[in-house]
Design a protein around this motif. Structure first.
Motif, PDB file in Angstrom:
ATOM      1  N   ILE A  21      16.012  -7.874  10.904  1.00  0.00           N
ATOM      2  CA  ILE A  21      15.180  -6.856  10.283  1.00  0.00           C
ATOM      3  C   ILE A  21      14.847  -7.310   8.867  1.00  0.00           C
ATOM      4  O   ILE A  21      15.751  -7.629   8.086  1.00  0.00           O
ATOM      5  N   LEU A  75      13.442  -2.284   5.936  1.00  0.00           N
ATOM      6  CA  LEU A  75      14.553  -1.377   5.635  1.00  0.00           C
ATOM      7  C   LEU A  75      14.256  -0.502   4.417  1.00  0.00           C
ATOM      8  O   LEU A  75      14.632   0.668   4.376  1.00  0.00           O
ATOM      9  N   CYS A 127      10.946   2.079   5.143  1.00  0.00           N
ATOM     10  CA  CYS A 127      11.148   3.216   6.063  1.00  0.00           C
ATOM     11  C   CYS A 127      11.802   4.384   5.345  1.00  0.00           C
ATOM     12  O   CYS A 127      11.588   5.543   5.719  1.00  0.00           O
ATOM     13  N   MET A 128      12.577   4.105   4.305  1.00  0.00           N
ATOM     14  CA  MET A 128      13.221   5.191   3.563  1.00  0.00           C
ATOM     15  C   MET A 128      12.192   6.035   2.813  1.00  0.00           C
ATOM     16  O   MET A 128      12.498   7.150   2.382  1.00  0.00           O
ATOM     17  N   LYS A 129      10.995   5.485   2.650  1.00  0.00           N
ATOM     18  CA  LYS A 129       9.928   6.202   1.943  1.00  0.00           C
ATOM     19  C   LYS A 129       8.837   6.683   2.907  1.00  0.00           C
ATOM     20  O   LYS A 129       7.735   7.062   2.466  1.00  0.00           O
ATOM     21  N   VAL A 167       6.889   4.988   4.734  1.00  0.00           N
ATOM     22  CA  VAL A 167       5.674   4.169   4.772  1.00  0.00           C
ATOM     23  C   VAL A 167       5.933   2.847   5.496  1.00  0.00           C
ATOM     24  O   VAL A 167       7.080   2.445   5.712  1.00  0.00           O
ATOM     25  N   GLY A 191       8.152  -0.449   7.505  1.00  0.00           N
ATOM     26  CA  GLY A 191       9.380   0.107   8.100  1.00  0.00           C
ATOM     27  C   GLY A 191       9.116   1.350   8.936  1.00  0.00           C
ATOM     28  O   GLY A 191       9.720   1.540   9.988  1.00  0.00           O
ATOM     29  N   SER A 192       8.221   2.227   8.444  1.00  0.00           N
ATOM     30  CA  SER A 192       7.735   3.353   9.254  1.00  0.00           C
ATOM     31  C   SER A 192       6.353   2.928   9.759  1.00  0.00           C
ATOM     32  O   SER A 192       5.351   3.149   9.097  1.00  0.00           O
TER      33      SER A 192
END
Lengths: 526, 526
Positions: free
Chosen positions: B215, B220, B223-225, B227, B230-231
């Motif tokens: 990954i 990593l 995705c926490m945001k 966007v 990652g998302s």
């Protein structure tokens, strides 16, 4: 403070100590990711000898407490390596059908009781408020009413049954947060939060339309294609470190581990804000904590004021749980409430983890004494049943708009009612407050002796946590507790959290504390 | 075909006919949005006199059938205006706590039995496969195993209990669709579909990474945001008229009514495609239906080939239910399967409504005889339990990625096991096939007599529907059936759908058919 082991001179103890090198008492905490190793499965069915005054104790002693659970053993017990051979075989079998890589044990629910859980060779389960095989819940489970609800599962939205209103009144509504006299019932925590978000979006648009129920044709046609204005670009605001579920809407408000979010499409305009990073104990760092909270409030206001995508609601946990047991002051939450009022944003308080007495109050947000109650409070877990309380204005403007087939489950509401009765009859919130205060006090003592190992003891009621210096050391600490028969779990980057059941008493705390102290005393950096 | 009412010369019948102008037999269909009016609550607790050969019948007669449910009344009964005063009062009371505007009745579950449901003054409930107060389910509900699972609710992902694998094998896995030897258990239909989507997205990204588990740091962190990368911007493809749930991910694949979607943010790049709009009966319109299906397949290929947002999975119902009971041929679904294979898209079949025997086969998609099984099949409703079957490759590459606290509910799995036993013991799929064939045949006869009123009789097993000429006439027809004691529900724009229970027999069909015929004979355009 004494650090010795608890040796119980009972027939049980002798049997245990002669058969296992791990037979000394370990920690019977109880829930969430904190768990304990088993005692002897072959003898568990018998009532256990209780501790008598002739027993010789060294260490913490709470034998004077009245038992909240009858028939519990005096302590845990380990028979095998962990995981044991039967657990390994059982999980291997299950793994042919389902992913078992998250499994930490395989439980024997017939043998488990109170704070003690038995696995195929031993362990524990999340979110049982009254402990294993609770007499009150067994009685309720066997009642004709429960059987009826189990067998004739109602679709509560379309065809509620005759006794549903009464069940609601005797369960959820009897503990409804101040100002919230409506309840929307759901199936799980994620569903609760997501249906609450839907309610917030509908309310936001309704207000935008001047509450006139006139829907533009363009809204009706575009929503069928997933585009605006019918599918509007609106956001839920959440906090870094917050956890609100794992479905597509709730996951967009969850900001804990990348593992939870990676590869899943998200609503990129749903903004997240810093949550205060406080120093513990709170009362010793008042000034800097105040400053940190003021900083986060300022950022929150900036977000609300300048968000590119309008914010319909803000969701926040009273204590960020999965994110690391992060606390904030009542003043901080009052500040958030003031901001949501100022910017016409609904305030959703997620009490999925913190609700139902564990913090020493029924709802954790009661401690804030807000000048105006939250608009929505969501719940699940310890209540078994899930859903959200709300102000009447939040109700959708038409039926079927916030809807599904089951709309919750009456059997879980019946269980919630029994749980409430037990909480009242056995004064379990007081027990959580007192046991929690004792646990915290003793953990602070252990911290004083091992300040390079334990830190940031924090929490309310039994909803407690502490930190290790690094993530690696936390993992090591967890592993060492496990080899002692105490299966704790982490939260955040380097915290260990406690989530005992409501029937967790000081006598159980003693066993747990001794185990923590033992591991702390032998702790070396990896 | 005779159109007369069924008058039953039994003590019950006399009591009914003397006390109500609506006492003639009305329709005891059974489920979904098709419901029936009550019989006498005060006498229901007594076993009802069965029909004897000395009774005089005009119309359809199926007294020779062996009863699948003992103790059912001979027919429904209406005591009051609809809704009756007690129902009104009960709903008013409930409405102080919850929105009741979708409620069509308030049930008395103690008095209901088999295909007959009683309300406070009378009615019916969705998705009960074995009828009210099923003896087999009551027995299972009272078993120590059920009580244990109810009281000690396990978190199945982290701490599965010792008997879980066995329960899975004896329930879901015993009817797993060909090629799908894994099951992911969930709480409801929406959750089933959404966790299946998550699995599809993770699988898509894993394939993109070459199945190497490496990954990127950027994935990593982003995705926490919420966007990309990652998302990721990935889509689920669905069909116009499809219904897959009401949470944020599932709602983005639902395209039925604006009411379901309005004001809720959606994934705007999740594409929808036309579903064939066929003419019924299918065999009389082969050529034009083939052409319509070819057109839709062409559009589907175009979408898959040219989608701006890559499509991870396509979801489709074997019969579009909420969308109007829209059918398509096995060849169409084989065409979709071929396209998903060609474009590396997972195929998810949503059997939440169509599963568990109602179509005359256990899973409706079995009728397609696909050259390669679907990748995922989701279920809920009639199984009481929810979840999805899948190929082993779909399992996530790490634990906790597709996860939640409960991961389904063992009590519902135990019920699914009992349901399967009853289906086998009482040959209920055969009953659904035969009763359905009879119902369809008789509805076609009614259509011949009233071709300006009824049309497009369609369906498999008892999963049947028919159309009225306009939405207004459909609503009128529904209202008139209701005043006769038959509470049917619509689907699509102008359809009425039937969703009887698995214990719905020809004798019940007769009562239903007589009511439909009566309303059809008196139907006038509004």
């Amino acid at each position: 403070m004494a650090t010795s082991r608890i040796w119980l001179r009972t027939p049980l103890h002798r049997a245990l100590s002669s058969s296992s090198s791990f037979s000394r008492a370990a920690a019977p905490a109880a829930h969430g990711r904190t768990s304990f190793r088993p005692f002897d499965r072959t003898t568990l069915a018998r009532p256990y000898a209780s501790v008598t005054s002739s027993d010789t104790y060294v260490g913490r002693i709470h034998k004077d407490q009245q038992d909240l659970v009858q028939g519990e053993p005096s302590g845990p017990r380990i028979n095998t390596a962990i995981p044991g051979p039967k657990t390994k075989a059982g999980l291997q079998h299950l793994d042919t059908l389902q992913d078992t890589r998250a499994a930490t044990m395989m439980t024997d629910l017939e043998q488990s009781i109170g704070n003690y859980v038995v696995d195929l060779d031993g362990n524990i389960i999340a979110s049982l408020p009254l402990g294993y095989n609770s007499k009150a819940l067994i009685e309720a489970a066997s009642s004709p009413e429960m059987v009826r609800m189990l067998v004739n599962r109602p679709a509560l939205g379309v065809q509620p049954h005759s006794t549903w209103a009464k069940t609601l009144e005797e369960s959820f509504m009897s503990v409804a947060p101040k100002g919230l006299n409506q309840v929307f019932t759901a199936m799980c925590g994620s569903c609760s939060n997501e249906t609450a978000y839907k309610a917030a979006f509908m309310y936001h648009q309704r207000r935008k339309r001047g509450f006139n129920n006139e829907i533009a044709a363009e809204d009706l046609s575009t929503c069928m294609k997933n585009v605006g204005p019918g599918s509007p670009d609106l956001a839920i605001m959440s906090f870094d470190g917050g956890f609100h579920g794992r479905l597509f809407g709730s996951l967009s408000t969850t900001h804990t581990k990348a593992l939870h979010k990676l590869d899943i499409p998200a609503f990129s305009n749903w903004v997240s804000n810093p949550f205060p990073s406080l120093k513990y104990p709170l009362d010793r760092h008042q000034a800097e904590n105040d400053k940190e909270e003021a900083r986060c409030l300022e950022l929150a206001e900036d977000t609300m004021k300048n968000a590119r995508t309008p914010i319909a609601a803000m969701i926040v946990e009273p204590i960020q749980s999965e994110g690391g047991d992060n606390h904030a002051s009542a003043r901080f939450f009052q500040g958030l409430r003031d901001l949501t009022k100022k910017y016409d944003i609904l305030m959703i308080v997620d009490e999925v983890q913190t609700g139902v007495g564990v913090t020493g109050q029924f709802w954790a947000h009661e401690a804030w004494n807000l000048t105006s109650p939250p608009d929505i409070v969501t719940f699940s877990k310890k209540f078994q049943a899930a859903g959200w309380f709300h102000r009447p204005e939040i109700r959708a403007d038409a039926p079927y708009r916030n809807f599904n087939t089951w709309m919750g489950d009456p059997i879980r509401a019946l269980q919630a009612r029994t749980i409430l009765q037990e909480i009242k009859n056995k004064d379990l919130i007081k027990n959580a407050a007192e046991t929690g205060a004792y646990l915290k006090h003793e953990l602070l003592s252990i911290e004083k002796k091992y300040p390079d190992t334990l830190s940031a003891i924090r929490g309310r009621g039994t909803f407690l946590a502490f930190d290790l210096p690094t993530p690696q050391e936390r993992d090591l600490f967890v592993t060492r507790l496990r080899t002692l028969g105490v299966n704790t779990g982490g939260c955040g980057s380097q915290s260990i959290r406690l989530r005992p059941m409501l029937v967790f008493q000081k006598k159980h705390a003693d066993i747990f504390l001794d185990a923590v102290e033992k591991v702390a005393s032998q702790h070396k950096k990896p």
